[in-house]
Design an enzyme around this catalytic site. Structure first.
Site, PDB file in Angstrom:
ATOM      1  CD  GLU A 112     -24.064 -14.486 -13.084  1.00 37.92           C
ATOM      2  OE1 GLU A 112     -24.536 -13.452 -12.553  1.00 37.92           O
ATOM      3  OE2 GLU A 112     -23.885 -14.599 -14.304  1.00 37.92           O
ATOM      4  CB  CYS A 161     -30.415 -11.885  42.022  1.00 36.41           C
ATOM      5  SG  CYS A 161     -31.373 -11.766  40.510  1.00 36.41           S
ATOM      6  CG  ASP A 188      -2.025  -0.973   1.126  1.00 32.16           C
ATOM      7  OD1 ASP A 188      -2.174  -1.552   0.024  1.00 32.16           O
ATOM      8  OD2 ASP A 188      -2.738  -1.192   2.125  1.00 32.16           O
ATOM      9  CB  ALA A 189       3.892   2.138   1.915  1.00 27.53           C
ATOM     10  CE1 TYR A 194      -2.920   2.239  -6.695  1.00 30.03           C
ATOM     11  CE2 TYR A 194      -3.549   3.673  -4.869  1.00 30.03           C
ATOM     12  CZ  TYR A 194      -3.792   3.166  -6.141  1.00 30.03           C
ATOM     13  OH  TYR A 194      -4.879   3.592  -6.852  1.00 30.03           O
ATOM     14  CB  CYS A 248     -33.774 -10.685  43.503  1.00 35.32           C
ATOM     15  SG  CYS A 248     -32.540  -9.422  43.141  1.00 35.32           S
ATOM     16  CB  SER A 279     -37.144  -7.181 -12.029  1.00 32.28           C
ATOM     17  OG  SER A 279     -37.054  -7.700 -10.748  1.00 32.28           O
ATOM     18  CG  LEU A 280     -33.299 -11.599 -12.046  1.00 35.34           C
ATOM     19  CD1 LEU A 280     -32.164 -11.997 -11.114  1.00 35.34           C
ATOM     20  CD2 LEU A 280     -33.189 -12.363 -13.364  1.00 35.34           C
ATOM     21  CE1 TYR A 289     -26.718  -7.933 -13.420  1.00 33.10           C
ATOM     22  CE2 TYR A 289     -25.735  -7.689 -11.236  1.00 33.10           C
ATOM     23  CZ  TYR A 289     -26.694  -7.343 -12.170  1.00 33.10           C
ATOM     24  OH  TYR A 289     -27.655  -6.413 -11.861  1.00 33.10           O
ATOM     25  CB  CYS A 324     -29.585  -7.193  39.460  1.00 27.37           C
ATOM     26  SG  CYS A 324     -29.986  -8.006  41.008  1.00 27.37           S
ATOM     27  CB  CYS A 384     -33.413  -6.972  40.312  1.00 19.59           C
ATOM     28  SG  CYS A 384     -33.317  -8.612  39.566  1.00 19.59           S
ATOM     29  NE  ARG A 424     -34.447  -2.787 -11.125  1.00 20.66           N
ATOM     30  CZ  ARG A 424     -35.597  -3.245 -11.604  1.00 20.66           C
ATOM     31  NH1 ARG A 424     -35.695  -3.641 -12.852  1.00 20.66           N
ATOM     32  NH2 ARG A 424     -36.665  -3.292 -10.855  1.00 20.66           N
ATOM     33  CE  LYS A 462     -31.945 -11.368  -6.997  1.00 23.38           C
ATOM     34  NZ  LYS A 462     -31.994 -10.229  -6.076  1.00 23.38           N
ATOM     35  CE  LYS A 467     -34.604 -12.644  -3.049  1.00 23.67           C
ATOM     36  NZ  LYS A 467     -35.741 -11.811  -3.428  1.00 23.67           N
ATOM     37  CD  GLU A 494     -27.277  -5.666  -7.185  1.00 23.86           C
ATOM     38  OE1 GLU A 494     -27.583  -5.587  -8.395  1.00 23.86           O
ATOM     39  OE2 GLU A 494     -28.122  -5.680  -6.264  1.00 23.86           O
ATOM     40  CG  ASP A 512     -29.587  -7.827  -0.549  1.00 27.41           C
ATOM     41  OD1 ASP A 512     -30.290  -7.290  -1.425  1.00 27.41           O
ATOM     42  OD2 ASP A 512     -29.995  -8.118   0.587  1.00 27.41           O
ATOM     43  CE  LYS A 562     -27.508 -13.530 -14.512  1.00 33.51           C
ATOM     44  NZ  LYS A 562     -26.471 -12.503 -14.489  1.00 33.51           N
TER      45      LYS A 562
HETATM   46  S1  IVH Z   1     -29.190 -10.556 -13.671  1.00 34.78           S
HETATM   47  C1  IVH Z   1     -32.168  -9.504 -16.776  1.00 34.78           C
HETATM   48  N1  IVH Z   1     -27.371 -11.342 -11.940  1.00 34.78           N
HETATM   49  O1  IVH Z   1     -31.066  -8.732  -8.697  1.00 34.78           O
HETATM   50  C2  IVH Z   1     -31.281  -9.975 -15.714  1.00 34.78           C
HETATM   51  N2  IVH Z   1     -28.991  -9.748 -11.258  1.00 34.78           N
HETATM   52  O2  IVH Z   1     -33.931  -9.208  -8.676  1.00 34.78           O
HETATM   53  C3  IVH Z   1     -31.315  -9.096 -14.554  1.00 34.78           C
HETATM   54  N3  IVH Z   1     -28.722  -8.988  -8.945  1.00 34.78           N
HETATM   55  O3  IVH Z   1     -31.970  -5.943 -10.609  1.00 34.78           O
HETATM   56  C4  IVH Z   1     -30.279  -9.187 -13.591  1.00 34.78           C
HETATM   57  N4  IVH Z   1     -26.945 -10.184  -8.489  1.00 34.78           N
HETATM   58  O4  IVH Z   1     -29.911  -5.799  -9.110  1.00 34.78           O
HETATM   59  C5  IVH Z   1     -28.456 -10.562 -12.173  1.00 34.78           C
HETATM   60  N5  IVH Z   1     -25.712 -12.103 -10.517  1.00 34.78           N
HETATM   61  C6  IVH Z   1     -26.778 -11.312 -10.752  1.00 34.78           C
HETATM   62  C7  IVH Z   1     -27.302 -10.463  -9.762  1.00 34.78           C
HETATM   63  C8  IVH Z   1     -28.424  -9.704 -10.053  1.00 34.78           C
HETATM   64  C9  IVH Z   1     -27.809  -9.297  -8.026  1.00 34.78           C
HETATM   65  C10 IVH Z   1     -29.848  -8.054  -8.734  1.00 34.78           C
HETATM   66  C11 IVH Z   1     -29.996  -7.003  -9.798  1.00 34.78           C
HETATM   67  C12 IVH Z   1     -31.378  -7.165 -10.337  1.00 34.78           C
HETATM   68  C13 IVH Z   1     -32.062  -7.876  -9.229  1.00 34.78           C
HETATM   69  C14 IVH Z   1     -33.229  -8.658  -9.728  1.00 34.78           C
END
Ligand code: IVH
Length: 685
Positions: A125, A444, A40-41, A43, A423, A89-90, A237, A438, A420, A148, A127, A326, A185, A129, A302
């Site tokens: 993959e 007690c 690090d130093a 860098y 007691c 979304s998924l 991703y 206490c 307490c 998004r 997922k 999930k 993400e 958060d 996928k």
């Molecule tokens: S694929 C069309 N891959 O999950 C495909 N999403 O619930 C859409 N997310 O909006 C996303 N990890 O924010 C994909 N490995 C991953 C992900 C991922 C997290 C999130 C992403 C998406 C949400 C959908």
């Protein structure tokens, strides 16, 4: 870009170019490849030098310079950006049947298009958060980054995304595509989240609720300097719109290509076959979930063949070629039915929220700790409140926060009780301390029960069969008050108890009898003196010839023992001087509790005296704990891991990595036969 020849001249311009190339290289290795090329130093030194040149020659500053990631001014509001390709979304699956239904839908649809897909290959993959972002690169340069939003239109967060170290400002490799949109993400790693909150608490600022909110909140900050202070990270991703790019034919290859462009891709993705492959991956990642440095809320599958994706298409909200599987949620909403105060072994009075039962983190939770009164007031939790409860892994459930909008009328702030709840003794909270206590001590009932539980516990007197329920019965029935009373119990008394047969009663009496033979360290630990855990008990037992010497020791003498400071010394002295405690200890000894007489290291001619020893593998003639106790009795120090400081490694059957390490470090290794023989020398000598 400067050519090699130009780069070698000494002008500030070319030095700046050389520095930027190096800094980019080190930063890519660190953020994307998880490799540390230089300390690090070093860098920091290069970075400092570049800052210096740029300060002296402002005309040399370029927007892509690594110094400019945080360069932008705060903005008034976030501009809108329309996505070239919708950010979908998924759909979710929560179990195997719904996953199997998804897999069947994929097969059926492909069959309609005349494709016999067989067992379908998926890329699995984690997922993450966090918050989804789309980054657009034009001719290899980062153009903008957007959230998004509603999927069609997001917000411009370029100024903030630039501050994330792992985001390339320029794509790696020659001939970048005319347009490349990448999706990923943004998240906040757990340790960064905790550190950030600890700092915020210290400064009296607002804390972040959870890593997900932390990520999306940080991303939408108006001042990039603020965002840069937040420890954000990103995994990519997938792609959005692309132009002038010969896309590979599978998603797996896309992920590899992304990495080659310089994007950070989760190392945990894998190609799997069919539902069975998905389920195996899910189980494996689920196991590792709590050891990952970031939060994930499931996995994503996928379809790997990109041509099939086009055939499958998307419904309005989500693609038909992917699904999120999930994990059980780790946070849920529930209501607080009451707030009660529990009394622990040392008298600590801890607020606990009684909750309407809720399924969270894979179990039903009906209690959550509030840690201490300060924490209770900071979160301002009240009976009747709707709260977020969290249970992650094996961590005890806790109240994350109150949903204030849902607070019913007529609630009031919960105050620390003055007396307490068990007691009725006084409850005191010393100035500056988080914990209220206490003062009832063993008077007690709650403290008495906890003290007895501790006395009997495995790492103390190890009395099998004496569990929480039984102690409760014995104390409530007036049969025992102190640990000494345990040894007066009769078969008749015990077998008279509810749910207690004669056999178990006899077993308990036998266990009590058997464990009268113990070690001084265990006995001291079992007494439950404040601040005296296993290690300190052992230090005390080793530091004094016998119990009488310890009892007479003043605080100064106590502090001669390694690792015993003024606070511990004070607790030990106070406990051992207290007449009631002295009486209990005398009775225990009268009942026949005994331990081997101390053998001070100097007196023993044991080959183990004063040595640091590691036990590994399985011994056939004694348990690991017995071996440890015997070694300690010889004045040895037994530790858990092999290092240069280790003198001897005792290797039983199936010894693994520790033995290997001992051999690497050329440390003396004894097998069981040698070991027992050398112990024997002591016994006979
Ligand atoms: S694929 C069309 N891959 O999950 C495909 N999403 O619930 C859409 N997310 O909006 C996303 N990890 O924010 C994909 N490995 C991953 C992900 C991922 C997290 C999130 C992403 C998406 C949400 C959908």
């Amino acid at each position: 870009m400067a050519t090699g020849d130009e780069a070698r001249d000494d002008s500030p311009a070319s030095e700046a170019v050389r520095l930027r190339v190096l800094i980019e290289q080190y930063s890519h290795a660190y953020h994307v490849l998880d490799e540390l090329l230089v300390p690090d130093a070093e860098y920091d030194r290069l970075f400092g030098r570049l800052l210096e040149i740029e300060a002296k020659h402002p005309e040399l500053v370029t927007p892509k310079s690594p110094t400019q990631r945080v360069g932008a001014e705060p903005i008034g509001e976030l501009a809108e950006i329309r996505h070239a390709q919708a950010m979908l979304s998924l759909d979710n699956a929560f179990d195997e049947p719904s996953l199997a239904a998804f897999d069947k839908r994929v097969s059926d649809r492909l069959a309609t298009a005349g494709i016999d897909a067989g067992v379908i290959e998926y890329v699995a993959e984690p997922k993450l958060d966090g918050a989804a972002v789309s980054l657009r690169y034009t001719d290899g340069e980062l153009d903008f980054a957007a959230t998004r939003g509603d999927g069609t239109t997001g917000e411009d967060v370029t100024h903030n995304v630039r501050t994330i170290g792992a985001v390339p400002l320029t794509l790696r490799g020659r001939n970048p595509p005319a347009v490349l949109e990448v999706r990923g993400e943004v998240y906040m790693p757990r340790d960064g989240f905790e550190k950030f909150n600890a700092m915020a608490l210290e400064r009296g600022e607002k804390t972040l609720v959870n890593p997900r909110n932390a990520a999306s909140g940080s991303l939408r900050q108006l001042d990039p300097a603020m965002t840069a202070e937040r420890p954000l990270a990103i995994f990519f991703y997938g792609t959005g719109e692309t132009r002038g790019w010969q896309s590979p034919s599978t998603h797996a290859e896309v992920l590899k290509a992304l990495r080659d462009f310089g994007f950070r891709v989760s190392p945990n993705w894998r190609v799997v076959s069919g539902v069975a492959g998905c389920m195996a991956y899910y189980a494996e990642i689920g196991e590792r979930r709590n050891t990952l440095p970031y939060e994930i809320d499931g996995v994503v599958y996928k379809v790997n063949t990109l041509r099939w994706r086009t055939i499958l298409g998307a419904a309005s909200r989500a693609p038909r070629w992917a699904i999120a599987h999930k994990f059980p949620a780790q946070e849920e909403l529930t209501t607080v039915e009451a707030i009660e105060f529990q009394v622990g072994r040392t008298g600590a009075v801890t607020p606990v929220a009684r909750l309407a039962p809720v399924f969270v983190g894979g179990v039903t939770v009906s209690n959550a700790t509030l840690h201490n009164i300060g924490e209770l007031h900071r979160k301002d939790v009240r009976a009747g409140d709707t709260v977020i409860v969290r249970r992650a892994g094996d961590v005890i459930p806790e109240v994350v926060k109150v949903i204030e909008e849902r607070r019913p009328a007529g609630t009031s702030i919960v105050e620390l009780p003055e007396r307490c709840p068990v007691c009725d003794s006084e409850v005191v909270r010393p100035e500056g301390e988080a914990v209220a206590r206490c003062v009832g001590g063993l008077f007690c009932g709650a403290q008495r029960k906890q003290a007895l539980r501790h006395f009997a516990s495995r790492r103390a007197m190890d009395i099998e069969g004496l569990g929480e329920k039984l102690i409760e019965q014995l104390v409530d029935g007036g049969l025992i008050e102190t640990p000494a009373d345990l040894y007066d119990l009769t078969l008749e008394q015990l077998s008279g108890l509810e749910r207690m047969g004669e056999k178990s009663a006899q077993n308990l009496l036998d266990a009590l009898q058997r464990r009268k033979s113990t070690t001084l360290a265990r006995f001291l630990h079992a007494l439950g003196i404040r601040e005296v855990g296993e290690a300190t008990a052992l230090a005390l037992a080793t530091g004094f010839a016998d119990l009488d010497a310890l009892r007479d020791a003043d605080e100064e003498r106590l502090q001669e023992v390694p690792d015993v400071g003024p606070v511990v010394a004070q607790h030990v002295r106070a406990f051992l001087q207290q007449p009631h405690n002295r009486e209990v200890i005398d009775k225990l000894v009268e009942h026949g509790i005994h331990w081997p007489e101390a053998v001070t290291p100097e007196l023993v001619e044991s080959p183990f005296a004063g040595k640091t020893i590691v036990l590994t593998g399985t011994l056939s003639t004694m348990s690991r704990d017995e071996a440890k106790a015997k070694l300690q009795a010889c004045g040895a120090k037994v530790t858990g891991s092999v290092s240069k400081k280790t003198d001897i490694v005792v290797a039983g059957d199936n010894a693994g990595s520790k033995l290997k390490r001992a051999q690497d470090l050329e440390i003396k290794v004894l097998d069981e036969v040698d070991f027992v023989e050398k112990l024997g020398e002591l016994a006979s000598g």
